[in-house]
Motif scaffolding. Structure first.
Motif, PDB file in Angstrom:
ATOM      1  N   GLY A 125       1.540  -0.813  -9.629  1.00 41.44           N
ATOM      2  CA  GLY A 125       0.340   0.019  -9.518  1.00 41.44           C
ATOM      3  C   GLY A 125      -0.747  -0.426 -10.473  1.00 41.44           C
ATOM      4  N   MET A 126      -0.357  -0.918 -11.660  1.00 44.05           N
ATOM      5  CA  MET A 126      -1.338  -1.382 -12.640  1.00 44.05           C
ATOM      6  C   MET A 126      -2.012  -2.676 -12.200  1.00 44.05           C
ATOM      7  SD  MET A 126       0.669  -0.575 -16.219  1.00 44.05           S
ATOM      8  CE  MET A 126      -0.685  -1.191 -17.228  1.00 44.05           C
ATOM      9  N   VAL A 127      -1.319  -3.497 -11.422  1.00 43.85           N
ATOM     10  CA  VAL A 127      -1.940  -4.720 -10.899  1.00 43.85           C
ATOM     11  C   VAL A 127      -3.200  -4.371 -10.124  1.00 43.85           C
ATOM     12  CG1 VAL A 127      -1.666  -6.614  -9.248  1.00 43.85           C
ATOM     13  CG2 VAL A 127       0.193  -6.058 -10.819  1.00 43.85           C
ATOM     14  N   LEU A 128      -3.112  -3.325  -9.310  1.00 45.34           N
ATOM     15  CA  LEU A 128      -4.258  -2.909  -8.505  1.00 45.34           C
ATOM     16  C   LEU A 128      -5.332  -2.239  -9.355  1.00 45.34           C
ATOM     17  CD1 LEU A 128      -5.479  -2.561  -5.663  1.00 45.34           C
ATOM     18  CD2 LEU A 128      -4.267  -0.384  -5.510  1.00 45.34           C
ATOM     19  N   GLN A 129      -4.927  -1.324 -10.212  1.00 44.48           N
ATOM     20  CA  GLN A 129      -5.894  -0.523 -10.958  1.00 44.48           C
ATOM     21  C   GLN A 129      -6.477  -1.264 -12.158  1.00 44.48           C
ATOM     22  OE1 GLN A 129      -4.292   3.090 -12.607  1.00 44.48           O
ATOM     23  NE2 GLN A 129      -6.252   3.802 -13.386  1.00 44.48           N
ATOM     24  N   VAL A 130      -5.623  -1.844 -12.983  1.00 42.50           N
ATOM     25  CA  VAL A 130      -6.070  -2.456 -14.235  1.00 42.50           C
ATOM     26  C   VAL A 130      -6.381  -3.940 -14.047  1.00 42.50           C
ATOM     27  CG1 VAL A 130      -5.489  -2.920 -16.644  1.00 42.50           C
ATOM     28  CG2 VAL A 130      -4.729  -0.789 -15.563  1.00 42.50           C
ATOM     29  N   GLY A 131      -5.410  -4.686 -13.521  1.00 40.44           N
ATOM     30  CA  GLY A 131      -5.563  -6.126 -13.434  1.00 40.44           C
ATOM     31  C   GLY A 131      -6.623  -6.575 -12.459  1.00 40.44           C
ATOM     32  N   TYR A 132      -6.594  -6.021 -11.254  1.00 39.67           N
ATOM     33  CA  TYR A 132      -7.498  -6.488 -10.199  1.00 39.67           C
ATOM     34  C   TYR A 132      -8.848  -5.797 -10.241  1.00 39.67           C
ATOM     35  CZ  TYR A 132      -8.803  -8.234  -5.574  1.00 39.67           C
ATOM     36  OH  TYR A 132      -9.438  -8.866  -4.528  1.00 39.67           O
ATOM     37  N   SER A 172      -0.256  -4.833  -1.813  1.00 37.18           N
ATOM     38  CA  SER A 172      -0.635  -6.084  -1.160  1.00 37.18           C
ATOM     39  C   SER A 172      -1.558  -5.838   0.023  1.00 37.18           C
ATOM     40  CB  SER A 172       0.627  -6.816  -0.696  1.00 37.18           C
ATOM     41  OG  SER A 172       0.288  -7.993   0.021  1.00 37.18           O
ATOM     42  N   ARG A 173      -1.264  -4.792   0.779  1.00 36.22           N
ATOM     43  CA  ARG A 173      -2.096  -4.472   1.955  1.00 36.22           C
ATOM     44  C   ARG A 173      -3.504  -4.088   1.518  1.00 36.22           C
ATOM     45  NH1 ARG A 173      -4.258  -5.014   6.106  1.00 36.22           N
ATOM     46  NH2 ARG A 173      -4.031  -3.802   8.003  1.00 36.22           N
ATOM     47  N   ILE A 174      -3.609  -3.328   0.444  1.00 37.19           N
ATOM     48  CA  ILE A 174      -4.933  -2.933  -0.054  1.00 37.19           C
ATOM     49  C   ILE A 174      -5.698  -4.154  -0.554  1.00 37.19           C
ATOM     50  CG2 ILE A 174      -6.140  -1.659  -1.868  1.00 37.19           C
ATOM     51  CD1 ILE A 174      -3.973   0.491  -1.618  1.00 37.19           C
ATOM     52  N   LEU A 175      -5.018  -5.013  -1.321  1.00 37.72           N
ATOM     53  CA  LEU A 175      -5.685  -6.188  -1.873  1.00 37.72           C
ATOM     54  C   LEU A 175      -6.174  -7.137  -0.789  1.00 37.72           C
ATOM     55  CD1 LEU A 175      -3.449  -7.093  -4.956  1.00 37.72           C
ATOM     56  CD2 LEU A 175      -5.648  -5.919  -4.924  1.00 37.72           C
TER      57      LEU A 175
END
Length: 687
Positions: A67-74, A196-199
């Motif tokens: 979840g942090m990959v989407l919110q924080v990292g990306y 992954s789908r969101i990204l």
């Protein structure tokens, strides 16, 4: 076709149609399925015991990090709320299952839903603050919550709660752990699919633009406040899910597990593995938990080790382990496949750090394209047909020649046909002050119909402030703004975009990690006003890319669609920004110093491009190049000390005593710039 530096460009279209890419949904499903199968294989190979338990333990943290990959990292929305919501998930399941005897599955569902609702309420307030203020607003969440739990006997105080039932209880410890671990892996796989789908959807493209510049994101119509809130809620739900699985696989929860140290651990996992990579996040989470669980020395010095690791990664390896592995793979594959020939690894590394084509730009003669009339020059920009170009020094239609007239200078564009209405802009007594300085002082102006309208003035005259008041970047202290007859004074930038307004900034703001076509497609998405959940069902990314291709083709740079912005010249980058601004078909186009940094020859090409666009669009530009303005604008406004001192056509502009006295310094500056640019253009390229 060749790109801006002479390297072959990748054609995207045949017969004018964009070659659509494979389904992003299929890619996401395949990726998440492979991850799930690999993790299941590892789980059953370990087959019980300490390492099996440690592996399942690390998987619960991996869900939070995904979840942090989407919110924080990306998306660059740094918030310290993960450990709090993981704690809420763990304690929520523990309380419902041990004290109220709820079935574990029901308790998990209720806790995750409740956490998402709490995240919605909390995020509604904390996500309103900009930038790193969000991190500061959430920094002490874990301190407050953990301190409360440690002194609450109902919640077990420092001792904690347990034993919590397994997700699935088997005939023995090993079976219970394996079956519960299987559930954990399946839910992790679902989490990977969702992220992954969101990204890979239109939402992911929006988030990439938001991460780079929220002003531009708002300007193309993205409701950034909604996206930030959705990210906060989704991050809360993932953290709560990880907490519920932690409690139901480890069977015991204590407040010490979710202290502020846990937040640092999450960040280390994310950045060490690779903050923008789902696979990197999984590697970071599983790897760190395994190392800390198998070594007493690492466990004892965990805080020191994590601090050193995150410092080194941020300074020297910002892409994390996944970036290092990807780089090694690319270099190895290039050497194996002969891509780099007999060149040394040092040469390969040096080229990877330079733009394609090296330091020197290769020249080539202009050549006519198959379409007839268009020219592709050494910049990579296909020149638009010259509509009414004037030879050097020829008089303008109003009877006065500009000093130092340029070859190929373009005539003002007459009003287009009646069906090309353009847009309407009206400012009524607009006023804006910063402290005791009045930057815009009761400015009123009216613009209507297609064509180019220019706002000029010396430095500090209030041009940019007026521009931002019109675009919605600043709130006016007084006065009103009307767009196509609608009072937009209190509207946010994305709401003005929905009225048919688009804008660019003075400095180039492109997504360097995305292709040119994606940089343009982000402004053509249909998802700007939808919710993030819609990305799981459908994606209009291919359609947006098709529209982006059309805009790039219109401006003569479609052959560069697969290039990255860093590979292109400033002129082409500004053309890409213009394509992004026009792709949605705005009625009103605001351009902030589009000629800044361009040579005389490049400004002439820009003039022709703007005339082409202005045939069916109202173009308002803030510009210092007075010669270009007088050649192409149908109406010119001059600001001095925040006041409107002149409004009229190019003939009146050139003959105005006020303009001559107030802008004399600017005219001299432009003359020097033109002379310097011409000398530079005559010199040969060198390495």
């Amino acid at each position: 076709m060749t790109d801006v530096q002479g390297a072959p460009a990748v054609p995207l279209a045949t017969g004018g149609r964009l070659s659509l890419r494979p389904s992003q949904g299929v890619k996401s499903l395949s990726f998440s399925t492979v991850i799930t199968l690999i993790l299941l294989a590892v789980l059953f190979l370990l087959h019980g015991g300490f390492y099996d338990s440690l592996f399942v333990f690390s998987l619960t943290f991996a869900i939070v990090v995904v979840g942090m990959v989407l919110q924080v990292g990306y998306s660059h929305q740094l918030a310290f709320h993960q450990s709090v919501f993981m704690m809420a998930g763990a304690y929520g399941v523990a309380i419902l299952s041990t004290k109220y005897h709820y079935p574990v599955w029901l308790a998990m569902i209720l806790v995750v839903v409740a956490s998402a609702l709490v995240g919605l309420l909390l995020g509604f307030y904390v996500t309103r603050v900009p930038g790193f203020a969000l991190a500061l607003a959430t920094l002490f969440f874990s301190v407050i919550v953990v301190g409360f739990v440690e002194y609450n006997n109902y919640l077990g105080a420092q001792t904690g709660l347990g034993p919590v039932p397994y997700v699935i209880t088997g005939p023995n410890y090993t079976r219970s752990l394996e079956w519960s671990g299987t559930v954990t892996i399946v839910l992790l796989g679902i989490s990977v699919y969702i992220v992954s789908r969101i990204l890979n959807s239109t939402i992911g493209l929006e988030l990439a633009l938001m991460a780079g510049n929220e002003t531009i994101a708002e300007g193309v119509g993205i409701i950034t406040a909604r996206r930030k809130l959705e990210l906060f809620v989704l991050g809360s739900a993932f953290a709560a899910l990880g907490g519920t699985l932690f409690a139901t696989t480890q069977q015991f929860v204590t407040p010490a597990t979710f202290s502020q140290v846990a937040e640092i651990t999450f960040l280390v996992m994310l950045f060490l593995g690779g903050r923008t990579s789902i696979l990197g996040g999984l590697i970071g989470a599983i790897g760190i938990e395994f190392l800390s669980g198998t070594s007493n020395w690492i466990s004892t010095n965990e805080g020191i080790i994590e601090g050193v690791l995150i410092t080194v990664v941020l300074l020297y390896f910002p892409a994390g382990l996944i970036g290092i592995l990807t780089w090694i793979w690319n270099v190895a594959w290039g050497l194996i496949s002969g891509k780099y020939g007999t060149r040394s690894l040092r040469q390969v590394t040096r080229q990877a750090a330079l733009p394609a084509g090296g330091l020197a730009r290769r020249r080539r003669p202009a050549a006519a394209t198959a379409g007839g009339g268009e020219l592709a020059d050494s910049t990579g920009v296909r020149a638009l047909p010259n509509r009414g170009a004037l030879p050097n020094g020829e008089a303008l239609p109003n009877g006065e020649a500009l000093p130092g007239g340029s070859a190929g200078a373009a005539q003002p564009v007459p009003d287009g046909p009646a069906d090309r209405r353009g847009g309407e802009l009206e400012c009524r007594e607009l006023t804006k002050a910063f402290g005791g300085v009045v930057a815009v002082d009761a400015v009123s102006l009216s613009i209507s119909g297609p064509g180019i309208y220019a706002i000029c003035g010396p430095n500090g005259a209030g041009k940019t402030t007026l521009f931002e008041l019109i675009a919605g970047g600043l709130k006016a202290d007084g006065g009103e703004v009307y767009i196509d007859g609608v009072n937009a004074t209190r509207m946010l930038p994305h709401e003005r975009a929905q009225l048919g307004m688009a804008r660019t900034l003075q400095t180039v703001r492109l997504m360097n990690a995305r292709s040119i076509i994606d940089n343009v497609a982000v402004a053509a998405l249909e998802s700007h006003r939808t919710f993030m959940a819609g990305a799981l069902v459908t994606s209009g990314l291919e359609e947006a890319r098709a529209r982006a291709w059309g805009a790039l083709e219109r401006l003569g740079i479609a052959h560069l669609a697969e290039q990255r912005p860093a590979q292109l010249t400033l002129e082409v980058q500004r053309t890409v920004e213009l394509a992004r601004a026009i792709v949605a078909g705005p009625h009103l186009l605001l351009l902030d110093e589009p000629a800044s940094g361009l040579s005389v020859e490049q400004r002439e090409r820009l003039s022709r491009t703007l005339q082409e666009v202005a045939q069916d669009t109202t173009v308002v530009l803030v510009e210092h190049d007075l010669q270009m303005v007088a050649r192409i604008a149908k109406q010119i406004f001059v600001l001095v000390d925040g006041r409107l001192v002149f409004s009229g056509d190019p003939n009146g502009f050139l003959n105005s005593d006020v303009v001559r006295s107030e802008l004399m310094g600017l005219v001299e500056e432009e003359a020097i710039l033109e002379t310097t640019s011409r000398r530079g253009a005559e010199e040969p390229d060198s390495v």
